[in-house]
Design a protein around this motif. Structure first.
Motif, short mmCIF file in Angstrom:
data_model
loop_
_atom_site.label_atom_id
_atom_site.label_comp_id
_atom_site.label_asym_id
_atom_site.label_seq_id
_atom_site.Cartn_x
_atom_site.Cartn_y
_atom_site.Cartn_z
N LYS A 341 36.40 42.70 39.04
CA LYS A 341 35.37 41.34 39.69
C LYS A 341 34.22 41.06 39.38
O LYS A 341 33.34 41.64 39.04
CB LYS A 341 35.57 42.17 41.27
CG LYS A 341 36.91 42.53 42.11
CD LYS A 341 37.34 40.82 42.60
CE LYS A 341 39.08 41.04 42.97
NZ LYS A 341 39.55 39.79 43.29
N THR A 430 33.20 35.21 44.70
CA THR A 430 34.06 36.44 44.08
C THR A 430 34.99 36.04 43.57
O THR A 430 36.44 35.69 44.54
CB THR A 430 33.75 37.23 44.77
OG1 THR A 430 32.52 37.61 45.16
CG2 THR A 430 34.08 38.99 44.64
N THR A 432 37.79 37.09 39.79
CA THR A 432 38.45 37.88 38.71
C THR A 432 37.26 37.24 37.35
O THR A 432 36.77 36.06 37.32
CB THR A 432 39.46 37.79 38.00
OG1 THR A 432 40.02 36.42 37.41
CG2 THR A 432 41.16 38.41 39.40
#
Length: 517
Positions: A341, A430, A432
């Motif tokens: 993340k 937010t 990957t």
């Protein structure tokens, strides 16, 4: 507060403290019992700015004003806030300025009703100014002499709003979120029966006293102290980066602001909760260190650009240019992080030119207060650049017709409908690391304002903006062998890219395909 909130600590120590900036002052209030006429507030403020600039025209300044009046306008522009917007924008003299305003203080007789009294006491005039930074107060001060004040307790918990700070929760929907952020303003204590409120010295800050009082030091509190700190932080930034635009310094401060745990816990995660949090705390507490430095786990790109929002074709005024910016993120390193993340924060800061005599706000098919608006959009991971341009162009046209912000909401904390109040827009995504690796383009595009709707040549004016983009990820250790774990370095590849070619900036027609680099 020339020395900041830690003056007491500095005085207790023996180390030298080098100041990077100076303090100037100009008086705008007449001696008591005289008062300025309300209709002259704007003119007096403008004259005060002119006096200090004429005396030393080459100095880089941040202006600070903690004088306010009632909040009866409830977000609607006033003649005073309109003048402040003119001063900040600098459209008349081509000299934009950085301006800090106090949000104003709550009724002292109602502070035992905290925080309800804060939520019903509106930010005061001229704190509704779009271009200025309006500063509220928070507090970490909960320590006091219990023996001296038995039966009392702190009104505000640590990390929350100060009892003195007004908010914009009672304002109508279209108006900007105010305050923009909050800084330490001290605390108070209330008796358990709520009848008495006291001001312990332990809960104030220390500052230098006025030279004519005979005292060297004095207590300082409330939104006036918070506003002074904000201007001091800005001055410290300007000392490090004297060439940055006022729009950029303003953007850096908002970009560095974060909500405390108490601020996050005060509201939930629904759309109305986000609005209420922004209207009580702004974007949280700014940090000079975060604004000034780019650490290895937080990478920030700063872009200063000008575009011409509108053009004339025959008798029609249409949108013209948008800015396209490649983000120099290290794609290979982000792809290695895969599902880790990461957070990307984007702040767009620009100044609007207020419409003289027009204060209806966003009213469909009528002149509006803002000269123009700007929006930002980030390319989706699976989107081609051509498809991205088409989507941005469509979003610009849709907003012109519907007067409602549109755009990608996936992964964004606020989304396009919430982040577009006023003339500074901040949001964070937010997702990957792999998705971020494939989202390396951001667009800044114009939406309508009175420049487009006026009968003169205002359509031909340029609009400046500062765009700040940062990514943050927790350090990730990757085992490259059984015995040699290492950390993925995001900073060095970006530094190499920037040294080679900082980034490719593109200005393109909003609805066109041609572009110039």
């Amino acid at each position: 507060m020339l020395y900041g909130r830690h003056l007491a600590d500095l005085l207790a120590g023996t180390e030298l403290h080098a100041l990077t900036h100076r303090l100037e002052s100009v008086r705008i209030l007449p001696p008591k019992p005289y008062e300025n006429e309300r209709r002259l507030y704007g003119a007096i403020t403008s004259q005060a700015i002119s006096r200090v600039e004429i005396a030393a025209p080459d100095r880089v300044r941040s202006f600070c004003m903690a004088v306010t009046t009632d909040g009866r306008d409830r977000g609607r522009p006033s003649s005073w806030s309109g003048v402040v917007d003119q001063i900040c924008g600098g459209f008349a003299d081509q000299n934009p300025r950085l301006f800090f305003l106090s949000a104003g203080n709550t009724d002292p007789n109602e502070r035992h009703r905290y925080p309800e009294s804060n939520d019903t006491d509106p930010v005061q005039d001229p704190g509704q100014a779009w271009n200025a930074i309006t500063v509220g107060a928070c507090t970490d001060r909960v320590t006091y002499d219990h023996d001296r004040f038995p039966g009392y307790a702190p009104i505000a918990p640590a990390g929350d709003l100060s009892p003195s700070s007004t908010t914009s929760l009672t304002w109508d929907k279209p108006w900007p979120y105010k305050p923009d952020f909050v800084l330490e303003g001290g605390n108070q204590i209330a008796h358990t029966d709520k009848r008495w409120v006291m001001d312990p010295d332990d809960m104030t800050m220390l500052t230098t006293a006025h030279a004519t009082t005979g005292r060297v030091l004095a207590d300082f509190r409330d939104t006036s102290a918070a506003t002074a700190q904000a201007a001091g932080i800005a001055a410290a930034l300007q000392a490090v980066y004297p060439k940055l635009w006022p729009e950029t310094i303003r953007g850096l401060l908002v970009h560095s602001a974060e909500w405390t745990d108490r601020m996050r816990a005060a509201f939930g995660d629904k759309k109305t909760d986000h609005i209420n949090r922004l209207r009580r705390y702004g974007y949280g507490v700014p940090s000079l260190a975060r604004a000034r430095d780019s650490a290895r786990d937080s990478l920030t790109m700063v872009i200063e650009q000008a575009i011409q929002p509108f053009t004339k074709e025959g008798s029609d005024i249409k949108t013209k240019e948008m800015g396209l910016h490649n983000l120099p993120w290290p794609k290979d390193q982000l792809l290695e992080l895969g599902e880790t993340k990461v957070t990307m924060r984007v702040t767009l800061s620009y100044f609007i030119e207020p419409k003289p005599g027009r204060r209806e706000g966003f009213v469909k098919h009528r002149h509006r207060y803002q000269s123009h608006g700007l929006r930002f959009e980030v390319k989706r991971p699976q989107e081609t650049l051509d498809d991205f341009r088409k989507r941005v162009s469509q979003a610009a046209r849709h907003e012109e017709e519907e007067f409602e912000a549109v755009g990608d909401t996936s992964g964004w904390e606020l989304g396009p409908q919430l982040r577009t109040r006023g003339s500074i827009h901040c949001d964070w995504w937010t997702g990957t690391a792999a998705d971020l690796a494939n989202s390396g383009v951001i667009a800044v595009y114009p939406v309508s304002g009175w420049w487009r709707e006026s009968k003169g040549n205002d359509w031909s004016k340029e609009a400046r903006y500062a765009l700040l983009v940062s990514i943050r990820a927790e350090p990730v250790r990757v085992a490259v062998s059984l015995f040699t774990p290492t950390e993925i370095d995001l900073y060095s590849p970006i530094q190499t890219t920037i040294l080679a070619a900082i980034e490719q900036e593109v200005t393109t027609e909003v609805g066109g395909e041609s572009a110039t680099g």
